[in-house]
Design a protein around this motif. Sequence first.
Motif, mmCIF file in Angstrom:
data_model
loop_
_atom_site.group_PDB
_atom_site.id
_atom_site.type_symbol
_atom_site.label_atom_id
_atom_site.label_comp_id
_atom_site.label_asym_id
_atom_site.label_seq_id
_atom_site.Cartn_x
_atom_site.Cartn_y
_atom_site.Cartn_z
ATOM 1 N N LEU A 1 0.827 -1.205 0.000
ATOM 2 C CA LEU A 1 0.000 0.000 0.000
ATOM 3 C C LEU A 1 0.862 1.255 0.000
ATOM 4 N N LEU A 2 1.908 1.274 0.802
ATOM 5 C CA LEU A 2 2.801 2.430 0.828
ATOM 6 C C LEU A 2 3.498 2.630 -0.507
ATOM 7 N N VAL A 3 3.940 1.559 -1.123
ATOM 8 C CA VAL A 3 4.600 1.677 -2.430
ATOM 9 C C VAL A 3 3.629 2.213 -3.471
ATOM 10 N N CYS A 4 2.404 1.720 -3.463
ATOM 11 C CA CYS A 4 1.396 2.213 -4.406
ATOM 12 C C CYS A 4 1.105 3.687 -4.187
ATOM 13 N N LEU A 5 1.035 4.120 -2.945
ATOM 14 C CA LEU A 5 0.789 5.536 -2.676
ATOM 15 C C LEU A 5 1.938 6.408 -3.155
ATOM 16 N N VAL A 6 3.149 5.946 -2.986
ATOM 17 C CA VAL A 6 4.311 6.732 -3.429
ATOM 18 C C VAL A 6 4.368 6.796 -4.947
ATOM 19 N N VAL A 7 4.093 5.709 -5.626
ATOM 20 C CA VAL A 7 4.188 5.664 -7.088
ATOM 21 C C VAL A 7 3.064 6.462 -7.737
ATOM 22 N N MET A 8 1.857 6.398 -7.195
ATOM 23 C CA MET A 8 0.710 7.025 -7.840
ATOM 24 C C MET A 8 0.569 8.509 -7.529
ATOM 25 N N ARG A 9 1.169 9.002 -6.487
ATOM 26 C CA ARG A 9 1.067 10.418 -6.139
ATOM 27 C C ARG A 9 2.361 11.137 -6.517
ATOM 28 N N PRO A 10 2.303 12.110 -7.395
ATOM 29 C CA PRO A 10 3.532 12.803 -7.813
ATOM 30 C C PRO A 10 4.023 13.851 -6.801
ATOM 31 N N LYS B 1 7.009 12.127 1.061
ATOM 32 C CA LYS B 1 7.820 12.163 2.274
ATOM 33 C C LYS B 1 6.998 11.754 3.491
ATOM 34 N N GLY B 2 5.749 12.176 3.550
ATOM 35 C CA GLY B 2 4.879 11.794 4.658
ATOM 36 C C GLY B 2 4.608 10.299 4.689
ATOM 37 N N VAL B 3 4.353 9.724 3.528
ATOM 38 C CA VAL B 3 4.092 8.285 3.445
ATOM 39 C C VAL B 3 5.345 7.497 3.808
ATOM 40 N N ILE B 4 6.495 7.944 3.320
ATOM 41 C CA ILE B 4 7.744 7.242 3.621
ATOM 42 C C ILE B 4 8.051 7.327 5.109
ATOM 43 N N THR B 5 7.844 8.484 5.708
ATOM 44 C CA THR B 5 8.097 8.648 7.137
ATOM 45 C C THR B 5 7.160 7.767 7.965
ATOM 46 N N THR B 6 5.879 7.781 7.615
ATOM 47 C CA THR B 6 4.913 6.957 8.326
ATOM 48 C C THR B 6 5.249 5.477 8.172
ATOM 49 N N GLY B 7 5.586 5.069 6.980
ATOM 50 C CA GLY B 7 5.951 3.674 6.746
ATOM 51 C C GLY B 7 7.192 3.265 7.519
#
Length: 63
Positions: free
Chosen positions: A5-14, A20-26
């Motif tokens: 889910l985190l990878v999909c959020l990072v790839v789909m959101r430019p 950075k928020g998703v990576i930090t949370t993950g």
Amino acid sequence: MFVVLLVCLVVMRPSWGFQKGVITTGAVVLSLFGLTPAWRGLSARLGLRRCYLCTRGLVVTSP
């Protein structure tokens, strides 16, 4: 599943701020999942958690 889910959020959101928020949370969530077994092993090795069988029941010590 959480990692996918985190990878999909990072790839789909430019947006870099969102990434950075998703990576930090993950990173925080994954580190907590890693620290839990490490703490269990360390506390067992150091004797921080002990179970004693007494006449009136079981006594479990914890930090």
